[in-house]
Design a protein around this motif. Structure first.
Motif, PDB file in Angstrom:
ATOM      1  N   GLU A 193       0.865  -1.177   0.000  1.00 23.46           N
ATOM      2  CA  GLU A 193       0.000   0.000   0.000  1.00 23.46           C
ATOM      3  C   GLU A 193       0.903   1.229   0.000  1.00 23.46           C
ATOM      4  O   GLU A 193       1.413   1.649   1.034  1.00 23.46           O
ATOM      5  CB  GLU A 193      -0.909  -0.003   1.234  1.00 23.46           C
ATOM      6  N   LEU A 194       1.139   1.790  -1.173  1.00 20.76           N
ATOM      7  CA  LEU A 194       2.146   2.842  -1.331  1.00 20.76           C
ATOM      8  C   LEU A 194       1.593   4.261  -1.189  1.00 20.76           C
ATOM      9  O   LEU A 194       2.349   5.231  -1.309  1.00 20.76           O
ATOM     10  CB  LEU A 194       2.837   2.693  -2.688  1.00 20.76           C
ATOM     11  N   ASN A 195       0.297   4.388  -0.949  1.00 23.89           N
ATOM     12  CA  ASN A 195      -0.275   5.714  -0.699  1.00 23.89           C
ATOM     13  C   ASN A 195      -0.020   6.106   0.753  1.00 23.89           C
ATOM     14  O   ASN A 195      -0.937   6.291   1.543  1.00 23.89           O
ATOM     15  CB  ASN A 195      -1.778   5.722  -1.002  1.00 23.89           C
ATOM     16  N   SER A 196       1.247   6.226   1.088  1.00 27.01           N
ATOM     17  CA  SER A 196       1.652   6.437   2.472  1.00 27.01           C
ATOM     18  C   SER A 196       2.022   7.891   2.734  1.00 27.01           C
ATOM     19  O   SER A 196       2.163   8.688   1.811  1.00 27.01           O
ATOM     20  CB  SER A 196       2.841   5.530   2.805  1.00 27.01           C
ATOM     21  N   LYS A 197       2.191   8.221   4.011  1.00 22.35           N
ATOM     22  CA  LYS A 197       2.501   9.593   4.413  1.00 22.35           C
ATOM     23  C   LYS A 197       3.999   9.869   4.310  1.00 22.35           C
ATOM     24  O   LYS A 197       4.825   9.012   4.595  1.00 22.35           O
ATOM     25  CB  LYS A 197       2.023   9.852   5.839  1.00 22.35           C
ATOM     26  N   HIS A 198       4.318  11.101   3.933  1.00 20.97           N
ATOM     27  CA  HIS A 198       5.710  11.534   3.811  1.00 20.97           C
ATOM     28  C   HIS A 198       5.821  12.999   4.232  1.00 20.97           C
ATOM     29  O   HIS A 198       4.839  13.735   4.220  1.00 20.97           O
ATOM     30  CB  HIS A 198       6.201  11.383   2.370  1.00 20.97           C
ATOM     31  N   VAL A 199       7.019  13.375   4.628  1.00 14.74           N
ATOM     32  CA  VAL A 199       7.322  14.792   4.848  1.00 14.74           C
ATOM     33  C   VAL A 199       8.222  15.222   3.696  1.00 14.74           C
ATOM     34  O   VAL A 199       9.333  14.708   3.548  1.00 14.74           O
ATOM     35  CB  VAL A 199       8.013  15.030   6.203  1.00 14.74           C
ATOM     36  N   CYS A 200       7.713  16.142   2.879  1.00 12.63           N
ATOM     37  CA  CYS A 200       8.390  16.490   1.630  1.00 12.63           C
ATOM     38  C   CYS A 200       8.753  17.965   1.591  1.00 12.63           C
ATOM     39  O   CYS A 200       8.037  18.803   2.143  1.00 12.63           O
ATOM     40  CB  CYS A 200       7.477  16.193   0.436  1.00 12.63           C
ATOM     41  N   ARG A 201       9.849  18.263   0.934  1.00 15.44           N
ATOM     42  CA  ARG A 201      10.147  19.653   0.626  1.00 15.44           C
ATOM     43  C   ARG A 201       9.161  20.130  -0.432  1.00 15.44           C
ATOM     44  O   ARG A 201       8.863  19.413  -1.384  1.00 15.44           O
ATOM     45  CB  ARG A 201      11.577  19.796   0.116  1.00 15.44           C
ATOM     46  N   ASN A 202       8.671  21.326  -0.243  1.00 18.77           N
ATOM     47  CA  ASN A 202       7.705  21.876  -1.175  1.00 18.77           C
ATOM     48  C   ASN A 202       8.405  22.173  -2.508  1.00 18.77           C
ATOM     49  O   ASN A 202       9.196  23.113  -2.610  1.00 18.77           O
ATOM     50  CB  ASN A 202       7.083  23.153  -0.597  1.00 18.77           C
ATOM     51  N   PHE A 203       8.091  21.379  -3.507  1.00 23.05           N
ATOM     52  CA  PHE A 203       8.773  21.501  -4.798  1.00 23.05           C
ATOM     53  C   PHE A 203       8.472  22.829  -5.473  1.00 23.05           C
ATOM     54  O   PHE A 203       9.339  23.441  -6.103  1.00 23.05           O
ATOM     55  CB  PHE A 203       8.361  20.348  -5.716  1.00 23.05           C
ATOM     56  N   ASP A 204       7.242  23.306  -5.355  1.00 24.31           N
ATOM     57  CA  ASP A 204       6.862  24.562  -6.019  1.00 24.31           C
ATOM     58  C   ASP A 204       7.686  25.735  -5.507  1.00 24.31           C
ATOM     59  O   ASP A 204       8.038  26.639  -6.279  1.00 24.31           O
ATOM     60  CB  ASP A 204       5.371  24.836  -5.804  1.00 24.31           C
TER      61      ASP A 204
END
Length: 278
Positions: free
Chosen positions: A248-259
């Motif tokens: 189940e790859l729809n998991s949570k992540h903390v990401c740098r805002n690419f925009d």
């Protein structure tokens, strides 16, 4: 619309309507009422109003308290946002390679949406190519000063370029994220070779050149994936009559805002090195 302000005389029932024109504002009516009270010291209403200094004092203090609370709340929110921003910048500078784009980094909590249906980055064709150019090519390269080159530990023989606005001589640089996306885009096009091969471009340089570029991009992406080593977790699920577990790859992540990063790159762009190949 012009109007005339007249002092209010002692009220007489048949003169009430003559105090102000019928189109005067409610504010003037309110002022007249106050004048009326001040000119009628013997009226019971005035006596009741004047005999309540404590109420007026409390009301005044209450209003000041509300203003102070709002002011302190605003200052607190501002201080918190500055603290968070400073904390983020300190974190980026401590745990990332040096970059003048460090102040563009913002972190967001994201749940991945792993789907290929109606995904503008999946497939082949002009619209898909346009989507990939927007995130990997359109922002071009950037500029750093000569004094900043030592922070990259790169040779002084690196390509020099004048700043487009100030004319100061510095060095032309590229941002890794857009190189990685360029490589990923190449792998996409290789996947849809039947569409892109007749168009020439990368595919017109011969199979060996294409294979060499593809191997280069695979290695770049491998090193980047290992470098970042995402420690996020995903679960598994079962499908009836299938003995294998599915991720189940729809998991949570903390990401740098690419925009935010892309916007910084666009604002500091010095153009592209070559013409994009469709």
């Amino acid at each position: 619309m012009a109007f005339e302000y007249r002092s209010l005389r002692p009220s007489i029932s048949d003169e009430k309507d003559s105090r102000l024109s019928s189109d005067s504002s409610e504010t003037l009516h309110a002022l007249d009422d106050l004048d009326f009270l001040s000119n009628q010291p013997e009226s019971g209403l005035y006596k009741d109003f004047a005999s309540q200094p404590a109420y007026i004092w409390l009301r005044s203090k209450w209003l000041w308290a509300v203003h102070a609370a709002l002011l302190f709340t605003s200052c607190g929110i501002l201080a918190l946002s500055l603290a968070v921003r400073t904390s983020t910048l300190d974190h980026v500078r401590q745990f990332s390679a040096w970059s003048p784009a460090d102040n563009s980094v913002r972190y967001d909590h994201i749940r991945y949406n792993i789907t290929t249906k109606e995904n503008r980055f999946v497939g082949a064709g002009p619209e898909v190519d346009k989507a990939w150019r927007e995130i990997s090519y359109d922002m071009g390269d950037q500029w750093i000063s000569k004094s900043d080159l030592s922070k990259l530990d790169m040779p002084e023989t690196s390509l020099k370029v004048d700043h487009p606005d100030t004319g100061e001589e510095g060095y032309r640089v590229g941002m890794e994220v857009f190189h990685h996306l360029h490589c990923l885009n190449l792998l996409r096009r290789v996947t849809y070779k039947e569409y892109y091969e007749p168009l020439g471009g990368e595919f017109g340089k011969g199979p060996e050149a294409l294979k060499g570029h593809t191997d280069h991009c695979i290695e770049v992406l491998r090193q980047n994936i290992q470098c970042n080593a995402d420690i996020g977790l995903f679960t598994f699920y079962m499908i009836p009559d299938d003995p294998l577990a599915w991720p189940e790859l729809n998991s949570k992540h903390v990401c740098r805002n690419f925009d935010e990063v892309r916007e910084w790159a666009l604002e500091h762009s010095v153009g592209n090195m070559e013409i994009v190949e469709d």
